[in-house]
Each structure stands twice: as structure tokens, then as C-alpha cells.
Scaffold this active site. Structure first.
Site, PDB file in Angstrom:
ATOM      1  N   HIS A 104       5.781 -14.814  13.177  1.00 44.11           N
ATOM      2  CA  HIS A 104       6.640 -15.952  13.518  1.00 44.11           C
ATOM      3  C   HIS A 104       6.216 -17.265  12.854  1.00 44.11           C
ATOM      4  O   HIS A 104       6.169 -18.317  13.495  1.00 44.11           O
ATOM      5  CB  HIS A 104       6.692 -16.136  15.039  1.00 44.11           C
ATOM      6  CG  HIS A 104       7.406 -15.035  15.771  1.00 44.11           C
ATOM      7  ND1 HIS A 104       8.336 -14.225  15.185  1.00 44.11           N
ATOM      8  CD2 HIS A 104       7.317 -14.614  17.073  1.00 44.11           C
ATOM      9  CE1 HIS A 104       8.798 -13.362  16.077  1.00 44.11           C
ATOM     10  NE2 HIS A 104       8.204 -13.559  17.219  1.00 44.11           N
TER      11      HIS A 104
ATOM     12  N   GLU B  24      17.003 -10.891  18.429  1.00 41.79           N
ATOM     13  CA  GLU B  24      16.742 -11.895  17.395  1.00 41.79           C
ATOM     14  C   GLU B  24      17.344 -11.442  16.064  1.00 41.79           C
ATOM     15  O   GLU B  24      16.828 -10.535  15.424  1.00 41.79           O
ATOM     16  CB  GLU B  24      15.231 -12.065  17.218  1.00 41.79           C
ATOM     17  CG  GLU B  24      14.477 -12.319  18.496  1.00 41.79           C
ATOM     18  CD  GLU B  24      13.018 -11.878  18.394  1.00 41.79           C
ATOM     19  OE1 GLU B  24      12.392 -12.130  17.350  1.00 41.79           O
ATOM     20  OE2 GLU B  24      12.515 -11.259  19.337  1.00 41.79           O
TER      21      GLU B  24
ATOM     22  N   HIS C  63      14.812 -17.511  19.271  1.00 39.23           N
ATOM     23  CA  HIS C  63      13.964 -16.661  20.119  1.00 39.23           C
ATOM     24  C   HIS C  63      14.168 -16.896  21.614  1.00 39.23           C
ATOM     25  O   HIS C  63      13.194 -17.067  22.355  1.00 39.23           O
ATOM     26  CB  HIS C  63      12.503 -16.876  19.725  1.00 39.23           C
ATOM     27  CG  HIS C  63      11.628 -15.695  19.959  1.00 39.23           C
ATOM     28  ND1 HIS C  63      11.353 -15.205  21.215  1.00 39.23           N
ATOM     29  CD2 HIS C  63      10.968 -14.894  19.095  1.00 39.23           C
ATOM     30  CE1 HIS C  63      10.540 -14.164  21.104  1.00 39.23           C
ATOM     31  NE2 HIS C  63      10.296 -13.954  19.829  1.00 39.23           N
ATOM     32  N   SER C  64      15.413 -16.881  22.085  1.00 38.51           N
ATOM     33  CA  SER C  64      15.618 -16.989  23.535  1.00 38.51           C
ATOM     34  C   SER C  64      15.289 -15.685  24.229  1.00 38.51           C
ATOM     35  O   SER C  64      15.513 -14.596  23.694  1.00 38.51           O
ATOM     36  CB  SER C  64      17.062 -17.380  23.853  1.00 38.51           C
ATOM     37  OG  SER C  64      17.188 -18.784  23.846  1.00 38.51           O
ATOM     38  N   TYR C  65      14.739 -15.811  25.430  1.00 38.37           N
ATOM     39  CA  TYR C  65      14.497 -14.676  26.331  1.00 38.37           C
ATOM     40  C   TYR C  65      15.610 -14.724  27.377  1.00 38.37           C
ATOM     41  O   TYR C  65      15.655 -15.659  28.176  1.00 38.37           O
ATOM     42  CB  TYR C  65      13.153 -14.839  27.043  1.00 38.37           C
ATOM     43  CG  TYR C  65      11.938 -14.567  26.206  1.00 38.37           C
ATOM     44  CD1 TYR C  65      11.561 -15.413  25.163  1.00 38.37           C
ATOM     45  CD2 TYR C  65      11.124 -13.474  26.492  1.00 38.37           C
ATOM     46  CE1 TYR C  65      10.413 -15.159  24.422  1.00 38.37           C
ATOM     47  CE2 TYR C  65       9.969 -13.229  25.758  1.00 38.37           C
ATOM     48  CZ  TYR C  65       9.620 -14.065  24.727  1.00 38.37           C
ATOM     49  OH  TYR C  65       8.481 -13.819  24.000  1.00 38.37           O
TER      50      TYR C  65
ATOM     51  N   ASN D 228       9.173 -12.771  12.789  1.00 37.42           N
ATOM     52  CA  ASN D 228       8.577 -11.438  12.884  1.00 37.42           C
ATOM     53  C   ASN D 228       7.313 -11.328  12.014  1.00 37.42           C
ATOM     54  O   ASN D 228       6.756 -12.337  11.599  1.00 37.42           O
ATOM     55  CB  ASN D 228       9.615 -10.361  12.565  1.00 37.42           C
ATOM     56  CG  ASN D 228       9.441  -9.121  13.439  1.00 37.42           C
ATOM     57  OD1 ASN D 228       8.329  -8.651  13.629  1.00 37.42           O
ATOM     58  ND2 ASN D 228      10.531  -8.610  13.963  1.00 37.42           N
ATOM     59  N   ARG D 229       6.931 -10.112  11.689  1.00 32.46           N
ATOM     60  CA  ARG D 229       5.598  -9.905  11.113  1.00 32.46           C
ATOM     61  C   ARG D 229       5.615  -9.701   9.602  1.00 32.46           C
ATOM     62  O   ARG D 229       6.538  -9.086   9.072  1.00 32.46           O
ATOM     63  CB  ARG D 229       4.956  -8.688  11.783  1.00 32.46           C
ATOM     64  CG  ARG D 229       4.682  -8.954  13.245  1.00 32.46           C
ATOM     65  CD  ARG D 229       4.300  -7.723  14.017  1.00 32.46           C
ATOM     66  NE  ARG D 229       3.945  -8.090  15.394  1.00 32.46           N
ATOM     67  CZ  ARG D 229       4.838  -8.244  16.374  1.00 32.46           C
ATOM     68  NH1 ARG D 229       6.122  -8.027  16.180  1.00 32.46           N
ATOM     69  NH2 ARG D 229       4.436  -8.617  17.576  1.00 32.46           N
TER      70      ARG D 229
ATOM     71  N   GLN E 270      16.161  -7.796  15.916  1.00 27.46           N
ATOM     72  CA  GLN E 270      14.976  -7.364  16.663  1.00 27.46           C
ATOM     73  C   GLN E 270      15.348  -7.290  18.135  1.00 27.46           C
ATOM     74  O   GLN E 270      15.832  -8.264  18.716  1.00 27.46           O
ATOM     75  CB  GLN E 270      13.828  -8.375  16.462  1.00 27.46           C
ATOM     76  CG  GLN E 270      12.517  -7.995  17.143  1.00 27.46           C
ATOM     77  CD  GLN E 270      11.701  -6.954  16.359  1.00 27.46           C
ATOM     78  OE1 GLN E 270      12.033  -6.633  15.214  1.00 27.46           O
ATOM     79  NE2 GLN E 270      10.650  -6.431  16.978  1.00 27.46           N
TER      80      GLN E 270
ATOM     81  N   ASP F 274      10.456  -2.875  20.898  1.00 21.66           N
ATOM     82  CA  ASP F 274      10.076  -4.031  20.090  1.00 21.66           C
ATOM     83  C   ASP F 274      10.342  -3.617  18.638  1.00 21.66           C
ATOM     84  O   ASP F 274       9.423  -3.478  17.838  1.00 21.66           O
ATOM     85  CB  ASP F 274       8.599  -4.386  20.337  1.00 21.66           C
ATOM     86  CG  ASP F 274       8.273  -5.818  19.913  1.00 21.66           C
ATOM     87  OD1 ASP F 274       9.155  -6.470  19.324  1.00 21.66           O
ATOM     88  OD2 ASP F 274       7.145  -6.259  20.155  1.00 21.66           O
TER      89      ASP F 274
HETATM   90  C1  BGC Z   1       8.248  -9.846  18.843  1.00 22.85           C
HETATM   91  C2  BGC Z   1       7.252  -9.415  19.898  1.00 22.85           C
HETATM   92  C3  BGC Z   1       6.446 -10.605  20.310  1.00 22.85           C
HETATM   93  C4  BGC Z   1       7.366 -11.686  20.803  1.00 22.85           C
HETATM   94  C5  BGC Z   1       6.636 -12.933  21.204  1.00 22.85           C
HETATM   95  C6  BGC Z   1       9.089 -10.946  19.392  1.00 22.85           C
HETATM   96  O1  BGC Z   1       9.921 -11.403  18.389  1.00 22.85           O
HETATM   97  O2  BGC Z   1       9.040  -8.790  18.426  1.00 22.85           O
HETATM   98  O3  BGC Z   1       6.401  -8.414  19.411  1.00 22.85           O
HETATM   99  O4  BGC Z   1       5.526 -10.264  21.304  1.00 22.85           O
HETATM  100  O5  BGC Z   1       8.262 -12.016  19.783  1.00 22.85           O
HETATM  101  O6  BGC Z   1       5.723 -13.295  20.262  1.00 22.85           O
END
Ligand code: BGC
Length: 344
Positions: A105, A309, A179-181, A79-80, A281, A245
Site C-alpha cells: 500500500h 478494492e 480502502h473502505s471497510y 497492494n503488494r 481485491q 484476501d
Molecule cells: C490487503 C490485506 C491487508 C489490508 C490492510 C488489504 O488491501 O489485501 O492483506 O491486511 O489491506 O492492510
């Protein structure tokens, strides 16, 4: 349990390998040592039909292109971090800025883009891979040599365990995640707006510009962020500008607990997420825009997948009232997440 290993390419003088794990119910996980990445997860529906429920690519080479962290391990800090900086023990550290003014990330070359050493592990009812990476002092601006392990284990109880260990030789910040979608109908099979989501969290973190938390732990009660009861992801999407998000403040922290449950009514697939992390997240795939062609030629449009996440809160290094992400020499960072699959 079966495990198959295949060398698919070479990069930076190292072999890139795919590992295919299969349990006795036919559940399959495909892993890769680049980014300690989960490439595919094949899970049965209520008729026993398998589908790959994570977004990604068929070939290793595609992971090097336009790739929004599909299935990757994220580190050193998921994250940020606002301004890409923090002060630790009186010293200011400037990290790589890779999203406007922020660090996202792990920076420009995060843990998703490094080659991990891999070792097969397991026993009669589980199989997996132990990934290891030594992140050198100063990498992406972080202090300390960070010795990291990420273990994936697929069990005969239809669980995927992801556990993390890290040690440092200088005080630093660590926040690792996966970070799986996911699309429980199958990757590339439409959007996830009809999935029912439940999150065990009474509070979430509102964000300001750049998706940096304001620092407030706000009540979900009476807001479109309230997922304490199972609710379709799309139900209140029009009330959340930009889409979900956000980081949820889990009700049960520090011990392994059920954090979220997702149900896809057509296939009957149900996923539970257990974690020891304090935050989760929830990202509803808002930035997917149809420009990525993924596995089997599928086009990934807006809301084609969701991410859940488990992690420490975003921008913790600049928010001393958040649960600490500091790791000191002599301490061990430990974290465990379990994804469990059923049908209903
Ligand atoms: C974040 C998103 C981001 C994505 C891909 C996620 O963990 O919350 O804001 O766009 O990752 O980078």
C-alpha cells in the site's frame, strides 16, 4: 446537496479538515484531507433508517494510531510488490519494505498518510471534493514526480464516484485505490459473514507466501472463490485458510462495468461497485482482531467488515503478463470507481 467544512486539527503546519456532504435523499459522506479518506458513509436501510456503513474513527488523532487504512486513498501502489523491488527500463528500484520482505500500500508513508489539498466541487445534483497531492521523485523509492488527483463526488442518484488522475515526469508504476471497510448492517454491527456477495470474475489470482500472486490466473469454477452467483461470504470460509484476501480478474476490463454487488438481508442495503480497473481485491477483514476501538466505541473483531478494492493486480511490476501499471511522461493515468446504493 449540502457541504459543511470543519477544521479539526493542524499537522505539519497544515489544517486537517472534515467535509460533510449530504444529498437530497439524506445520504451522507464525511471526508478528510489526511489520506484523502472517507471517514463515514451514512446510507438508509429499507425503512429509511440511516446507518454509518464504513469502519473508522470519530477523531482525526485516532487515524494516526493503529489504523489498517480505514477509508483511505492508497498509493502510489495499492497492494503488494514482492521483495519491494522492480526493474523498469533496465533500472532496479528498491522501495520501502513495510510488510516483511514486501512493499504494501505505497510503503511506510503512503498516500493514506499525507495531507492532500482540498477543493469543493459539484453542481445542482452532486457535491464533492477534489483532492490533490504532488508526490516527489524518489518518495518511498518510486521514480518521478507524480501529480495526483482524487475526486470524490456524491450524487443525488445515491452514487459515490471516486475518480483518479495522475501524471509523471519519469516512467513509473501507479496503482491507486480506495480502502473502505464496509459493513452494510452498520459499522460495528457484528460480522459480514451473512452478506451476499457477487463478483463478475471467472478467474482470480492464487497467492504464495506473503500473499504475493503466483502469477497464475486460475479459474474460480469449482472453488470457494467462485462468487459468480450471489453467495454468503461466510458460506465457504472454512475452505479458505486465513480468509479471503485475493485479487479477482474482472470479466470486463478497461471500461466502466459492474464488478461486484453486495446485499445485507436484514437491513436490505445493497451496494453495487462499478469500475474501470481490471482487478478487484476482496479482503474479508481477516486481520481485524478486536484490538481496534472505532467510531462510537465499537470494537472491530475478525470479519467485522469487507473491503472491495478496485485496482491493477498485486505485484504487476514483477509480472509482465498482468495488465500494465506503467505510466510514462506525457500519459495520463485515469481510473473511475462508483459505489451505488439501493435497498431491496
Ligand atoms: C490487503 C490485506 C491487508 C489490508 C490492510 C488489504 O488491501 O489485501 O492483506 O491486511 O489491506 O492492510
Amino acid at each position: 446537496m449540502t457541504v459543511k467544512e470543519e477544521t479539526v486539527a493542524a499537522l505539519e503546519g497544515k489544517e486537517i479538515k472534515f467535509f460533510k456532504l449530504e444529498n437530497s435523499h439524506g445520504l451522507q459522506a464525511v471526508l478528510m484531507n489526511y489520506g484523502a479518506t472517507l471517514i463515514s458513509l451514512f446510507v438508509p436501510d429499507r425503512q429509511g433508517q440511516l446507518a454509518d456503513i464504513t469502519l473508522g474513527f470519530d477523531t482525526f488523532e485516532e487515524y494516526l494510531g493503529n489504523n489498517p487504512y480505514f477509508g483511505a486513498t492508497i498509493g502510489r501502489y495499492a497492494n503488494r510488490i514482492g521483495g519491494g523491488r522492480f526493474v523498469l527500463e533496465g533500472k532496479e528500484y528498491q522501495l520501502a519494505k513495510n510488510e516483511g520482505e514486501s512493499h504494501l500500500h505505497g510503503g511506510i508513508k503512503g498516500f493514506d498518510k499525507v495531507i492532500w489539498e482540498a477543493q469543493l466541487v459539484g453542481n445542482s445534483h452532486s457535491a464533492g471534493i477534489k483532492f490533490h497531492y504532488l508526490s516527489p521523485d524518489g518518495e518511498e523509492g518510486y521514480p518521478g514526480n507524480l501529480d495526483c488527483q482524487v475526486n470524490y463526488l456524491l450524487t443525488d442518484d445515491n452514487e459515490l464516484h471516486i475518480s483518479y488522475l495522475a501524471k509523471t515526469d519519469k516512467t513509473t508504476h501507479v496503482n491507486l485505490t480506495h480502502h473502505s471497510y464496509f459493513n452494510l448492517a452498520g459499522q460495528g454491527e457484528g460480522d459480514i459473514l451473512g452478506h451476499e456477495l457477487q463478483i463478475w470474475a471467472s478467474r482470480y489470482l492464487p497467492v504464495r507466501q506473503g500473499l504475493i500472486p503466483t502469477g497464475e490466473l486460475a479459474e474460480v469454477n469449482g472453488t470457494p472463490f467462485d462468487f459468480r452467483q450471489p453467495t454468503k461470504i461466510g458460506e465457504r470460509m472454512d475452505q479458505v485458510p486465513g480468509g479471503y484476501d485475493h485479487n479477482y480478474v474482472l470479466d470486463h476490463q478497461g471500461v466502466l462495468n459492474l464488478a461486484a454487488r453486495v446485499f445485507e438481508p436484514v437491513s436490505g442495503r445493497l451496494m453495487e461497485l462499478y469500475t474501470t480497473e481490471p482487478g478487484l481485491q476482496f479482503y474479508s477483514g481477516n486481520f481485524l482482531d478486536g484490538s481496534i476501538k472505532g467510531k462510537a466505541g465499537k470494537i472491530y473483531g475478525k470479519y467485522a467488515a469487507f473491503c472491495l478494492e478496485p485496482q491493477h493486480f498485486p505485484d504487476t511490476p514483477n509480472n509482465p503478463h498482468f495488465p500494465s501499471s506503467i505510466l510514462r511522461p506525457g500519459e495520463t493515468y485515469q481510473s473511475l470507481t462508483i459505489f451505488k446504493f439501493y435497498t431491496k
